[in-house]
Write an enzyme that holds these catalytic residues in place. Structure first.
Site, PDB file in Angstrom:
ATOM      1  N   ARG A  98      36.625  18.902 -10.124  1.00 39.32           N
ATOM      2  CA  ARG A  98      36.492  20.338  -9.950  1.00 39.32           C
ATOM      3  C   ARG A  98      37.146  21.105 -11.107  1.00 39.32           C
ATOM      4  O   ARG A  98      37.975  20.559 -11.833  1.00 39.32           O
ATOM      5  CB  ARG A  98      37.110  20.780  -8.627  1.00 39.32           C
ATOM      6  CG  ARG A  98      36.381  20.282  -7.394  1.00 39.32           C
ATOM      7  CD  ARG A  98      36.900  20.942  -6.136  1.00 39.32           C
ATOM      8  NE  ARG A  98      38.346  20.792  -5.970  1.00 39.32           N
ATOM      9  CZ  ARG A  98      39.244  21.764  -6.169  1.00 39.32           C
ATOM     10  NH1 ARG A  98      38.841  22.956  -6.560  1.00 39.32           N
ATOM     11  NH2 ARG A  98      40.524  21.530  -5.986  1.00 39.32           N
ATOM     12  N   LYS A 245      33.891  21.888  -1.846  1.00 36.90           N
ATOM     13  CA  LYS A 245      35.106  22.702  -1.863  1.00 36.90           C
ATOM     14  C   LYS A 245      34.778  24.162  -1.566  1.00 36.90           C
ATOM     15  O   LYS A 245      35.601  24.877  -0.971  1.00 36.90           O
ATOM     16  CB  LYS A 245      35.813  22.571  -3.213  1.00 36.90           C
ATOM     17  CG  LYS A 245      37.144  23.297  -3.288  1.00 36.90           C
ATOM     18  CD  LYS A 245      38.148  22.785  -2.266  1.00 36.90           C
ATOM     19  CE  LYS A 245      38.659  21.415  -2.624  1.00 36.90           C
ATOM     20  NZ  LYS A 245      39.780  20.971  -1.765  1.00 36.90           N
ATOM     21  N   HIS A 264      43.182  21.118   5.926  1.00 39.67           N
ATOM     22  CA  HIS A 264      42.731  20.184   4.887  1.00 39.67           C
ATOM     23  C   HIS A 264      43.399  18.846   5.196  1.00 39.67           C
ATOM     24  O   HIS A 264      44.439  18.489   4.657  1.00 39.67           O
ATOM     25  CB  HIS A 264      43.125  20.693   3.508  1.00 39.67           C
ATOM     26  CG  HIS A 264      42.527  19.905   2.389  1.00 39.67           C
ATOM     27  ND1 HIS A 264      42.896  20.063   1.078  1.00 39.67           N
ATOM     28  CD2 HIS A 264      41.547  18.953   2.388  1.00 39.67           C
ATOM     29  CE1 HIS A 264      42.197  19.241   0.310  1.00 39.67           C
ATOM     30  NE2 HIS A 264      41.382  18.551   1.085  1.00 39.67           N
ATOM     31  N   SER A 282      45.352  14.853  -2.690  1.00 35.85           N
ATOM     32  CA  SER A 282      44.259  13.962  -3.038  1.00 35.85           C
ATOM     33  C   SER A 282      44.792  12.614  -3.503  1.00 35.85           C
ATOM     34  O   SER A 282      45.717  12.542  -4.322  1.00 35.85           O
ATOM     35  CB  SER A 282      43.419  14.603  -4.150  1.00 35.85           C
ATOM     36  OG  SER A 282      42.364  13.761  -4.534  1.00 35.85           O
ATOM     37  N   LYS A 286      44.365   9.835   2.901  1.00 39.66           N
ATOM     38  CA  LYS A 286      43.803  10.492   4.096  1.00 39.66           C
ATOM     39  C   LYS A 286      42.531   9.787   4.568  1.00 39.66           C
ATOM     40  O   LYS A 286      42.373   9.475   5.749  1.00 39.66           O
ATOM     41  CB  LYS A 286      43.484  11.965   3.802  1.00 39.66           C
ATOM     42  CG  LYS A 286      44.694  12.838   3.518  1.00 39.66           C
ATOM     43  CD  LYS A 286      44.341  14.311   3.494  1.00 39.66           C
ATOM     44  CE  LYS A 286      43.317  14.683   2.443  1.00 39.66           C
ATOM     45  NZ  LYS A 286      43.794  14.468   1.068  1.00 39.66           N
ATOM     46  N   THR A 287      41.589   9.561   3.644  1.00 36.67           N
ATOM     47  CA  THR A 287      40.314   8.938   4.007  1.00 36.67           C
ATOM     48  C   THR A 287      40.521   7.505   4.484  1.00 36.67           C
ATOM     49  O   THR A 287      39.951   7.072   5.493  1.00 36.67           O
ATOM     50  CB  THR A 287      39.341   8.975   2.816  1.00 36.67           C
ATOM     51  OG1 THR A 287      39.086  10.336   2.469  1.00 36.67           O
ATOM     52  CG2 THR A 287      38.028   8.293   3.164  1.00 36.67           C
ATOM     53  N   ASP A 301      38.494  14.889   5.913  1.00 39.17           N
ATOM     54  CA  ASP A 301      38.996  15.876   4.950  1.00 39.17           C
ATOM     55  C   ASP A 301      39.104  17.314   5.456  1.00 39.17           C
ATOM     56  O   ASP A 301      40.046  18.001   5.105  1.00 39.17           O
ATOM     57  CB  ASP A 301      38.118  15.864   3.699  1.00 39.17           C
ATOM     58  CG  ASP A 301      38.774  16.548   2.524  1.00 39.17           C
ATOM     59  OD1 ASP A 301      39.908  16.179   2.182  1.00 39.17           O
ATOM     60  OD2 ASP A 301      38.162  17.466   1.947  1.00 39.17           O
ATOM     61  N   ARG A 366      33.947   8.638  -7.015  1.00 36.38           N
ATOM     62  CA  ARG A 366      33.788   9.054  -5.623  1.00 36.38           C
ATOM     63  C   ARG A 366      32.518   8.481  -5.005  1.00 36.38           C
ATOM     64  O   ARG A 366      31.575   8.114  -5.701  1.00 36.38           O
ATOM     65  CB  ARG A 366      33.696  10.583  -5.543  1.00 36.38           C
ATOM     66  CG  ARG A 366      34.956  11.320  -5.940  1.00 36.38           C
ATOM     67  CD  ARG A 366      35.875  11.510  -4.766  1.00 36.38           C
ATOM     68  NE  ARG A 366      37.030  12.352  -5.070  1.00 36.38           N
ATOM     69  CZ  ARG A 366      37.850  12.833  -4.176  1.00 36.38           C
ATOM     70  NH1 ARG A 366      37.657  12.567  -2.893  1.00 36.38           N
ATOM     71  NH2 ARG A 366      38.873  13.582  -4.512  1.00 36.38           N
TER      72      ARG A 366
END
Length: 392
Positions: A98, A245, A264, A282, A286-287, A301, A366
């Protein structure tokens, strides 16, 4: 958003394709003097050229095309290949992540008092936005084929946002088909009848740069959010994560105004329905943690916590792929299959095997895949009030 935007009638309105055509016709040109207007009215050349505007060119519009159709179209673009697991591997061009410094929010009366202005939310004038919007529309009008994805942000029917994405790349359409909640994924009694009318529209013209002479532009990339028009315009970046996003930013704005808490975070629950949230920057896990095979995945997410519990905003996951392996992350590794989108990974030109340890393009490799690709994913992706919160 249902709590903030009056419901619009689903009957006696334009079809989805006609709505897109109207949007792509752009805004009305500036007025000229009465004398010039009168001259144009009787001008032979003006009459002959009335159907020659680029905005009236014939184009194919593919609305909610299947994953197979989008993969087929995406493979015509240089750098796109099918890997040995069946997933589509693509390159996102110059941008492999991003561009937060190029994010702009339009300063308009309806939202100006609710936005925390500063280094993150940088003001953009209405006029500058409309120039960028017209530039995006002009670019999309030059394409022989454009792709439209109509889906939803949010699994809870009381807080669901209808989202339309208009883009020039099939891979972007497939990405958003994975990341939004698609109509066919909803329970039968929640599926809307009639024509889809979006609450929020993304115009992705990332293959065309912003004009640096436009007020407020600091590079050839600009990601602009207009909360009054409920639109997002992307110029100068083909990184698909900008669209994802953008929806998170929208949710972060609208949900607190409706009395709900946007999160988030990732989220899962055990067999007794006990919900856990995982917060972290990031790359902190988390994932990975949310995809625990002993628990039911709600999402990886973006979530919202309401008076009734939590719900996932997204219909898919956007997992980091660096050092991905079947031994360490079997559920995510297994989700890399036909219909998934791999971004900026290194692929063997002969075997089409992916080298997840090679980060020569970017550390930010990704994969976007639907929630249904995780065996223990919960559908609908809604849970009760969290019992545990983990800060990573």
């Amino acid at each position: 958003h249902g709590d903030l935007i009056p419901a619009r009638a689903m009957s006696d309105i334009l079809s989805a394709e006609a709505q897109v055509d109207v949007l792509l016709s752009g805004t009305e040109p500036q007025m000229v003097s009465v004398e010039v207007a009168e001259f144009y009215k009787h001008s032979r050349s003006n009459y002959e050229a009335r159907h020659e505007d680029i905005k009236q060119m014939e184009r194919d519009i593919l609305i909610n095309a299947s994953a197979a159709q989008l993969v087929e179209q995406a493979l015509h673009v240089k750098g796109s290949v099918l890997v040995d697991s069946g997933a589509l591997a693509v390159r996102s061009g110059a941008k492999t992540g991003r561009s937060p410094k190029d994010k702009r929010v339009v300063d308009e009366p309806g939202s100006t008092d609710n936005v925390w202005w500063g280094r993150v939310n940088v003001k953009l004038t209405e006029n500058a936005y409309m120039i960028n919007r017209e530039r995006a529309i002009d670019y999309l009008n030059t394409q022989q084929r454009i792709y439209v994805i109509d889906g939803y942000a949010g699994w809870d029917p009381r807080h669901r946002v209808r989202v339309r994405v208009i883009c020039a790349l099939a891979y972007h359409a497939l990405f958003m088909r994975n990341m939004l909640v698609m109509p066919e994924e909803l329970p039968a009694d929640e599926r809307e009848t009639g024509t889809f009318v979006p609450h929020f529209t993304i115009l992705n013209a990332g293959g065309f740069p912003a004009n640096r002479y436009v007020e407020g532009m600091t590079s050839s990339c600009s990601v602009d959010l207009h909360l009054g028009r409920m639109e997002m315009v992307i110029l100068g970046s083909q990184y698909a994560g900008e669209m994802k996003k953008g929806i998170l930013t929208l949710v972060m704005y609208t949900m607190p105004l409706a009395g709900h808490l946007p999160l988030h975070s990732s989220c899962n629950e055990d067999e007794d329905g006990n919900v856990t949230l995982f917060f972290g920057l990031s790359g902190t896990g988390k994932t990975t943690l949310s995809a625990d095979p002993r628990r039911n995945l709600i999402g990886d997410d973006e979530h919202v916590w309401t008076q009734d519990g939590v719900f996932n905003v997204e219909g898919g996951c956007y997992a980091k792929c660096v050092n991905l392996s079947a031994d360490n992350e079997p559920e995510i590794f297994g989700a890399v299959r036909f219909g998934s989108v791999l971004e900026n990974v290194i692929v063997d030109p002969i075997t089409r095997a992916v080298d997840y340890d090679d980060t020569s393009i970017t550390q930010n490799t990704r994969c976007a895949y639907p929630l249904t690709y995780i065996p223990n994913a919960k559908s609908p992706a809604i849970g009760g009030h969290p019992k545990k919160v983990v800060l990573l």
